[in-house]
Design an enzyme around this catalytic site. Structure first.
Site, PDB file in Angstrom:
ATOM      1  N   ARG A   1       9.259 -91.690   8.429  1.00 50.59           N
ATOM      2  CA  ARG A   1       7.824 -91.546   8.666  1.00 50.59           C
ATOM      3  C   ARG A   1       7.016 -91.219   7.404  1.00 50.59           C
ATOM      4  NH1 ARG A   1       5.727 -88.249  11.428  1.00 50.59           N
ATOM      5  NH2 ARG A   1       4.112 -89.599  12.231  1.00 50.59           N
TER       6      ARG A   1
ATOM      7  N   CYS B   1      17.877 -94.417  -3.592  1.00 50.10           N
ATOM      8  CA  CYS B   1      17.374 -95.021  -4.827  1.00 50.10           C
ATOM      9  C   CYS B   1      16.066 -95.755  -4.604  1.00 50.10           C
ATOM     10  CB  CYS B   1      18.426 -95.973  -5.382  1.00 50.10           C
ATOM     11  SG  CYS B   1      20.046 -95.228  -5.396  1.00 50.10           S
TER      12      CYS B   1
END
Ligand SMILES: *Cc1c(COP(=O)(O)O)cnc(C)c1O
Length: 424
Positions: free
Chosen positions: A314, A346
């Site tokens: 979210r 990453c």
């Protein structure tokens, strides 16, 4: 209101100490409170007291079988948006007559699945879909109960990605064309019109957009009845927002939402359906995580957690705010610090909060993301080959793992190697 409170200096889920869950299940993990789920369902149910109604939980918010069973036992219906969710609702013991099938792109297979297993109604989003439902129903010798989802062109005043009731959104049939589409529905074999559906968006923090939409639905009801249609049922969707930032948000309460429904459509004598998701599950769940490192950057400090965007997307997707609190209750007057709170994935988007002031933390400390129960675990992925986040349900002083964390071997064994890459 929820049931995650500090007790004896430690955050608890109802009567269960969250450090004990972390020790047993590991982190990251979602933890849900049964009492909160039940309380929120009942608030809606009571808000519509005196009107014939069904609260259909929008299970895309959190769809673990144990959560569905908890709500189904209270009499909840389910709002499903895919064949998978339909199967989940059935597996949790929800009868077809309490399942509403929504979604803009229902396939032939999904329509047949729901007709064969039983369905309260399809909320139809387009004319081609109406035609397909008619064809599939006729082929099976069945009649499909339908509402048409109308798009009232109302601004829900919420985040663009969760706004669904403006004419530029892909959802529903423009309300100006509704009479034509109902006339078409009445002509088609295998279709039985039962009512009208509307859903204008999610995380609404004011009642005014609902009022605008429901008023238009009331007018449309009168028009369609005058045209000779039976409109017995109004599905008013979900969307009521929750406070994510505890201090300064006061979204409307289910009671006031219920009063608005009574005022705008109560005189029509229709059965009312509502489809709340976020308000039932949102504050009923937390994401438990552990600090891996505190890293000193240039002019900023990073709190690197073992939870990441694949576990809770979210913040990356909706710029959402979650309160993040230490599981060990800070002493009054404890040192505070300012952190960028990030996960190990990453991607720079793997950031939960920027410049967040909170009590000072150290590696190994546990934190809880509040209000993470809705659109949390259901949106999780295994990106970076991080195991799908487990889920735990608490009830009083009991807790149970309701979804295990998969092992690396389980994850890898879901892939299959084609013949030409096999060595034997
Ligand atoms: C997502 C959705 C809901 C639930 O919305 P919440 O904001 O979680 O209450 C209800 N109905 C439909 C059609 C939806 O797409």
């Amino acid at each position: 209101m929820d049931h995650f409170l500090y007790r004896n200096g430690v955050l608890h889920a109802e009567d269960v100490n969250l450090t004990e869950i972390a020790a047993e299940v590991g982190t990251p993990a979602y933890v849900y409170s049964t009492a909160t789920l039940e309380r929120h369902f009942r608030l809606f149910d009571e808000a519509l007291d005196g009107m014939p109604h069904l609260v259909c939980y929008a299970m895309k918010a959190a769809s673990n079988q144990a959560i569905l069973k908890t709500l189904a036992q209270l009499g909840a219906g389910m709002d499903v948006v895919s064949g998978g969710e339909y199967a989940r609702a059935k597996a949790a013991g929800v009868p077809g007559e309490r399942i509403v099938f929504a979604g803009v792109g229902k396939t032939r297979e999904e329509i047949a699945q729901a007709l064969a297993g039983g369905v309260r109604q399809f909320n139809v989003e387009s004319e081609p879909e109406l035609a397909l439902i008619s064809e599939v129903a006729r082929g099976l010798g069945l009649t499909a109960p339908v509402t048409i989802r109308v798009n009232p062109d109302v601004d829900a005043k919420t985040h663009a990605k969760i706004s669904t009731g403006k004419s530029e959104n892909k959802f529903g049939v423009p309300i100006s064309r509704a009479r034509d589409v109902y006339a078409e529905a009445a002509r088609l074999p295998g279709i039985e019109v039962v009512g009208i559906d509307v859903h204008i968006g999610s995380q609404l923090t004011e009642l005014a957009p609902f009022e605008g939409a429901f008023t238009k639905v009331a007018e449309l009801t009168e028009q369609l009845r005058a045209d000779g249609h039976r409109i017995d049922r109004l599905d008013l969707g979900g969307g009521l927002g929750i406070p994510y930032q505890n201090t300064n948000e006061k979204p409307p309460l289910p009671f006031d939402y219920g009063a608005l429904i009574r005022r705008t459509v109560g005189h029509l004598g229709c059965e009312i359906e509502i489809e709340p998701g976020r308000l039932i599950a949102g504050n009923a769940g937390i994401l438990l995580a552990r600090v891996i490192y505190v890293k000193e950057g240039e002019g900023r400090r990073f709190l690197i957690l073992d939870a990441a965007m694949n576990d809770l997307i979210r913040p990356a997707m909706y710029d959402a705010w979650h309160d993040i609190v230490p599981v060990a209750e800070p002493e009054p007057g404890a040192e505070r610090a300012v952190y960028d709170i990030v996960g190990p994935v990453c991607e720079s988007g793997d950031t939960f909060a920027k410049s967040r002031e909170m009590p000072e933390l150290a590696a190994g400390d546990l934190v809880a993301f509040r209000s993470a129960g809705a659109y949390g675990a259901v949106m999780a992925s295994e990106y970076n080959t991080r195991p799908l986040v487990p889920e735990v349900l608490v009830k009083g002083d009991h807790h149970a793992v309701i979804r295990e964390r998969p092992t690396f071997d389980e994850m890898i064994s879901r892939d299959t190697i084609p013949q030409w890459l096999r060595e034997d």
